[in-house]
Design an enzyme around this catalytic site. Structure first.
Site, PDB file in Angstrom:
ATOM      1  N   CYS A 131       0.833  -1.201   0.000  1.00  8.39           N
ATOM      2  CA  CYS A 131       0.000   0.000   0.000  1.00  8.39           C
ATOM      3  C   CYS A 131       0.874   1.260   0.000  1.00  8.39           C
ATOM      4  CB  CYS A 131      -0.921  -0.017   1.223  1.00  8.39           C
ATOM      5  SG  CYS A 131      -1.893   1.476   1.380  1.00  8.39           S
ATOM      6  N   CYS A 134      -0.456   4.139   2.116  1.00  9.25           N
ATOM      7  CA  CYS A 134      -0.259   4.016   3.557  1.00  9.25           C
ATOM      8  C   CYS A 134       1.212   4.246   3.931  1.00  9.25           C
ATOM      9  CB  CYS A 134      -0.637   2.620   4.057  1.00  9.25           C
ATOM     10  SG  CYS A 134      -2.087   1.916   3.292  1.00  9.25           S
ATOM     11  N   ASP A 135       2.128   3.715   3.130  1.00  4.29           N
ATOM     12  CA  ASP A 135       3.521   3.628   3.589  1.00  4.29           C
ATOM     13  C   ASP A 135       4.524   4.457   2.785  1.00  4.29           C
ATOM     14  OD1 ASP A 135       2.643   1.786   5.461  1.00  4.29           O
ATOM     15  OD2 ASP A 135       2.909   0.100   4.101  1.00  4.29           O
TER      16      ASP A 135
END
Ligand code: NAP
Length: 320
Positions: A131, A134-135
């Protein structure tokens, strides 16, 4: 007892919730492990109709949730681990709770496929990610690898150019699967390089990813690619384990629904990627969520009708 339980909170489940609650059915959405499904892990959604400047996945799903809640849908954070399909009513078992519903929409979606190489699980969350939204920000200024040659790989590689100093897209062939629009954008981006005909054999690192061992599939040559992170986008597998031997599915685990979203069990409807390994778009899964809720509403209306219908009185004997 709810009229309709919806398993999953991606665009399919959320759209089903909007239609179901607006049709005045008591509606419960069982969110799963994380709210919003795959689209909520996507940063730029540029092709969802109605948002001419694009929208982020988290905002799109949050807006859908509010829309469903406005009509009375309830949301609960639980993952269903068992379903009794001998209904209606159907019993759904989650962690520490049981739910009953007269109809069910399965919108459990799909999850990213893993590479299955040494180091992947060990370094998951410490440099291995599925992701970028997200990261990505953890890899500011670093060299990042992206594995895959489809739309997801390119879209997320483009997103990662905001953070990384260089993005290497590792693809097992010398031709992309991704469409022309993303391909052109990736080709035009100076931060992106392609490593063709290559697979990842191992992910190395101690406290975080330090390098990948990669192999050219044409020459057999192996080499080490020093990177700080690796994002894997090699497709998906359906989240349908709990329906094994209960609902019909194909050899890959995709559930089988007819063109009106009906499963093989009356009262259980299927929407989204749990049954679609072809279109896989937020808008197509939303459309299927709408269809599933409309069919569930008809099913419940029929149950109500059968319950209230007076038994037909025997005809009086003819006089005379
Ligand atoms: P995908 O289209 O199935 O692509 C998966 C990629 O991973 C392919 O290039 C495949 O290689 C590669 N791959 C598969 N298994 C592998 C393995 N074990 N090792 C190395 N590489 C492997 O998946 P996706 O990119 O997630 O896209 C899914 C669907 O969503 C598609 O329909 C796509 O169009 C859609 N989507 C659209 C957008 C958009 O329009 N903006 C964005 C994201 C996704 P091969 O090519 O050799 O098979």
């Amino acid at each position: 007892m709810y009229d309709l339980a919806i398993i999953g909170s991606g665009t399919a489940g959320l759209t089903a919730a909007i239609y179901s609650a607006r049709a005045d059915l008591s509606t419960l959405v069982l969110i799963g492990e994380a709210f919003g499904g795959q689209i909520a892990t996507t940063n730029d959604v540029e092709n969802y109709p109605g948002f001419d400047d694009g929208i982020t996945g988290p905002e799109l799903t949050e807006r859908m949730r509010k829309q469903a809640e406005r009509f009375g849908a309830k949301f609960e954070m639980n993952t269903i681990v068992e379903i009794d399909v001998d209904g209606p009513p159907f019993t759904l078992t989650g962690h520490g709770a049981e739910y009953q519903a007269r109809a069910v929409v399965v919108a459990t979606g799909a999850s990213p496929k893993l590479l299955g190489v040494p180091g992947e699980l060990e370094l998951w969350g410490r440099g291995v990610s599925y992701c970028a939204t997200c990261d990505g920000a953890f890899f500011r200024g670093e060299h990042i690898a992206v594995v895959g040659g489809g739309d997801s790989a390119l879209q997320e590689a483009l997103f990662l150019t905001r953070f990384g100093s260089k993005i290497s897209i590792i693809h097992r062939r010398d031709e992309l699967r991704a469409g022309a629009y993303l391909t052109n954008r990736a080709n035009e981006n100076d931060k992106i390089e392609f490593i063709w005909d290559t697979v990842v054999e191992e992910i190395n690192g101690t406290n975080g990813v330090e390098s990948l061992r990669i192999r050219n599939v044409k020459t057999g040559e192996e080499s080490s690619l020093p990177v700080g992170g690796v994002f894997v986008y090699i497709g998906h597998r359906p989240n349908t384990e709990i329906f094994k031997n209960k609902l019909d599915m194909d050899h890959e685990g995709y559930l089988i629904a007819d063109h009106r979203t009906h499963s093989n069990v009356e009262g259980i409807f299927i929407a989204g990627e749990a049954q679609d390994n072809y279109f896989r778009q937020a808008i197509t899964t939303a459309g299927e969520g709408c269809m599933a809720a409309m069919e569930a509403e008809k099913f419940i209306a029929r149950l109500d009708f059968e319950k209230t219908e007076e038994p037909v009185a025997a005809a009086p004997a003819a006089a005379g």
